[in-house]
Design a protein around this motif. Structure first.
Motif, PDB file in Angstrom:
ATOM      1  N   SER A   1       0.879  -1.512  -0.387  1.00  0.00           N
ATOM      2  CA  SER A   1       0.175   0.325   0.529  1.00  0.00           C
ATOM      3  C   SER A   1       0.444   1.508  -0.478  1.00  0.00           C
ATOM      4  CB  SER A   1      -1.028   0.255   1.605  1.00  0.00           C
ATOM      5  OG  SER A   1      -1.661   1.197   1.316  1.00  0.00           O
ATOM      6  N   VAL A   2      -0.077   2.256  -0.529  1.00  0.00           N
ATOM      7  CA  VAL A   2       0.902   3.170  -0.584  1.00  0.00           C
ATOM      8  C   VAL A   2       0.200   4.843   0.482  1.00  0.00           C
ATOM      9  CG1 VAL A   2       2.481   4.974  -1.699  1.00  0.00           C
ATOM     10  CG2 VAL A   2       1.900   2.898  -2.655  1.00  0.00           C
ATOM     11  N   VAL A   3       1.123   5.423   1.218  1.00  0.00           N
ATOM     12  CA  VAL A   3       0.013   6.827   1.786  1.00  0.00           C
ATOM     13  C   VAL A   3       1.877   7.904   1.333  1.00  0.00           C
ATOM     14  CG1 VAL A   3      -0.354   5.825   3.617  1.00  0.00           C
ATOM     15  CG2 VAL A   3       1.987   6.664   3.919  1.00  0.00           C
ATOM     16  N   CYS A   4       1.101   8.832   1.630  1.00  0.00           N
ATOM     17  CA  CYS A   4       1.981  10.006   0.620  1.00  0.00           C
ATOM     18  C   CYS A   4       0.841  11.540   1.302  1.00  0.00           C
ATOM     19  CB  CYS A   4       0.889  10.861  -0.403  1.00  0.00           C
ATOM     20  SG  CYS A   4       2.354  11.807  -1.303  1.00  0.00           S
ATOM     21  N   LEU A   5       1.936  11.723   2.366  1.00  0.00           N
ATOM     22  CA  LEU A   5       2.383  12.853   3.099  1.00  0.00           C
ATOM     23  C   LEU A   5       1.996  14.670   2.278  1.00  0.00           C
ATOM     24  CD1 LEU A   5       4.433  11.474   5.376  1.00  0.00           C
ATOM     25  CD2 LEU A   5       2.267  10.960   5.147  1.00  0.00           C
ATOM     26  N   GLY A   6       2.000  14.290   1.361  1.00  0.00           N
ATOM     27  CA  GLY A   6       1.631  16.200   0.720  1.00  0.00           C
ATOM     28  C   GLY A   6       2.644  16.289  -0.096  1.00  0.00           C
ATOM     29  N   ASP A   7       2.570  18.048  -0.762  1.00  0.00           N
ATOM     30  CA  ASP A   7       3.793  18.672  -1.373  1.00  0.00           C
ATOM     31  C   ASP A   7       4.088  17.632  -2.780  1.00  0.00           C
ATOM     32  OD1 ASP A   7       3.657  20.012   0.164  1.00  0.00           O
ATOM     33  OD2 ASP A   7       5.330  21.371   0.449  1.00  0.00           O
ATOM     34  N   VAL A   8       3.484  17.251  -3.156  1.00  0.00           N
ATOM     35  CA  VAL A   8       3.085  16.238  -4.691  1.00  0.00           C
ATOM     36  C   VAL A   8       3.845  17.422  -5.633  1.00  0.00           C
ATOM     37  CG1 VAL A   8       2.101  14.594  -6.202  1.00  0.00           C
ATOM     38  CG2 VAL A   8       1.349  14.762  -3.521  1.00  0.00           C
ATOM     39  N   VAL A   9       3.646  18.771  -5.702  1.00  0.00           N
ATOM     40  CA  VAL A   9       3.333  19.195  -6.533  1.00  0.00           C
ATOM     41  C   VAL A   9       4.803  20.428  -6.751  1.00  0.00           C
ATOM     42  CG1 VAL A   9       1.668  18.332  -7.973  1.00  0.00           C
ATOM     43  CG2 VAL A   9       1.949  21.042  -6.416  1.00  0.00           C
ATOM     44  N   GLY A  10       5.306  21.373  -6.766  1.00  0.00           N
ATOM     45  CA  GLY A  10       5.977  22.759  -5.892  1.00  0.00           C
ATOM     46  C   GLY A  10       7.770  22.542  -6.590  1.00  0.00           C
ATOM     47  N   TYR A  11       8.194  22.844  -7.739  1.00  0.00           N
ATOM     48  CA  TYR A  11       9.866  23.125  -7.649  1.00  0.00           C
ATOM     49  C   TYR A  11      10.211  21.741  -8.907  1.00  0.00           C
ATOM     50  CZ  TYR A  11       9.666  24.218  -2.781  1.00  0.00           C
ATOM     51  OH  TYR A  11       9.836  25.210  -1.697  1.00  0.00           O
ATOM     52  N   GLY A  12       9.080  20.714  -9.364  1.00  0.00           N
ATOM     53  CA  GLY A  12       9.617  20.412 -10.402  1.00  0.00           C
ATOM     54  C   GLY A  12       8.623  20.684 -11.611  1.00  0.00           C
ATOM     55  N   ALA A  13       9.349  19.961 -12.669  1.00  0.00           N
ATOM     56  CA  ALA A  13       9.279  20.206 -14.172  1.00  0.00           C
ATOM     57  C   ALA A  13       7.676  19.570 -13.947  1.00  0.00           C
ATOM     58  CB  ALA A  13       9.773  20.461 -14.737  1.00  0.00           C
ATOM     59  N   ASP A  14       7.418  18.412 -13.050  1.00  0.00           N
ATOM     60  CA  ASP A  14       6.574  17.357 -13.865  1.00  0.00           C
ATOM     61  C   ASP A  14       5.052  17.060 -12.730  1.00  0.00           C
ATOM     62  OD1 ASP A  14       7.460  16.544 -16.028  1.00  0.00           O
ATOM     63  OD2 ASP A  14       9.466  15.162 -15.545  1.00  0.00           O
ATOM     64  N   PRO A  15       4.444  18.628 -12.488  1.00  0.00           N
ATOM     65  CA  PRO A  15       3.379  18.053 -11.557  1.00  0.00           C
ATOM     66  C   PRO A  15       2.584  17.311 -12.355  1.00  0.00           C
ATOM     67  CG  PRO A  15       3.945  19.926 -12.923  1.00  0.00           C
ATOM     68  CD  PRO A  15       4.702  19.720 -12.925  1.00  0.00           C
ATOM     69  N   ASN A  16       2.224  17.243 -13.309  1.00  0.00           N
ATOM     70  CA  ASN A  16       0.677  16.932 -13.488  1.00  0.00           C
ATOM     71  C   ASN A  16       1.163  15.019 -13.603  1.00  0.00           C
ATOM     72  OD1 ASN A  16      -1.243  18.524 -14.593  1.00  0.00           O
ATOM     73  ND2 ASN A  16       0.143  19.145 -16.102  1.00  0.00           N
TER      74      ASN A  16
END
Ligand code: ZN
Length: 243
Positions: free
Chosen positions: A29-44
């Protein structure tokens, strides 16, 4: 159950892809603590992978701001530039998904995940005093947090916190019954602890262990994508330094 714990991906697809390759078969299973985007060039690409594979996901400050929520005056000039670029680059459905992410902490099989402090989603847990002020209020003895981009943990034993500890390389932490833990898996996409490799952790709730890992990734490609996107040069340079 083995959980892949990801935080602060920050639009760095090359780093996320390397973590997924390195951890393949090692989690359920995968959990994510946020800041998926911002700074990098591949947000989508990073949002689309996270939308499909991670649950729960809590929002980070960059997710909120990139989805058009709130005020950019909290961000420095370079971060604000990246947020405006990200707003423009995000597909509308990805922006909506980011906007609707829940505020942490979120409950997850006997533990919680948060972006910053579980008491304040924008709060940084850096010093022992931050941990001492947080541990008495935890709802579960294990909380994963991100936001500082530093891999490591605080331990609360006999009503006292230890200072933030960093894993000495690849490291497995045994969780002792009766003690509490605030654990940062580190940042996938923009580590700031001097090690430029992507950081992540795997929590095994049956074995009661948290394994800290690093994965080398195609740094040159991530940097080239940032430069091609016209994002600030500093965002490319800092990836190589891990600062
Ligand atoms: Zn972050």
């Amino acid at each position: 159950m083995r959980y892949l714990v990801l935080s602060d991906i920050h639009g760095n697809w090359e780093a996320l892809a390397a973590v997924l390759a390195a951890s393949e078969g090692a989690h359920d299973s995968v959990v994510c603590l946020g800041d998926v985007v911002g700074y990098g060039a591949d947000p989508n690409r990073c949002v689309e992978w996270t939308r499909e594979h991670a649950s729960p996901v809590v929002r980070g400050n960059h997710d909120r701001a990139s989805a058009g929520e709130g005020d950019l005056s909290w961000f420095n000039e370079i971060a604000a530039h990246a947020i405006l670029w990200t707003r423009n680059a995000l597909a509308p459905e990805n922006a909506l998904w980011l906007r609707d992410l829940p505020r942490g902490p979120a409950a997850c099989g006997g533990f919680q995940i948060a972006h910053g402090s579980p008491l304040d989603e924008d709060g940084y847990l850096v010093h022992i005093a931050d941990a001492e002020a947080t541990f008495p209020y935890l709802e579960t003895p294990l909380v994963f947090f991100g936001h500082t981009h530093l891999q490591g943990w605080f331990l609360w034993a006999r009503l006292r916190s230890s200072p933030f500890r960093r894993p000495p390389g690849e490291f497995v932490l045994d969780l002792r019954p009766g003690d509490s833990y605030l654990i940062n898996p580190g940042s996938v996409g923009q580590p700031r602890d001097g090690d430029p490799r992507a950081a992540y952790a795997i929590y095994d709730d049956a074995a009661r262990t948290v394994a800290f890992h690093r994965a080398a990734y195609d740094l040159a490609s991530a940097q080239a994508r940032i430069r091609e996107a016209g994002l600030p040069e500093m965002l490319a340079a800092r990836l190589a330094e891990g600062r």
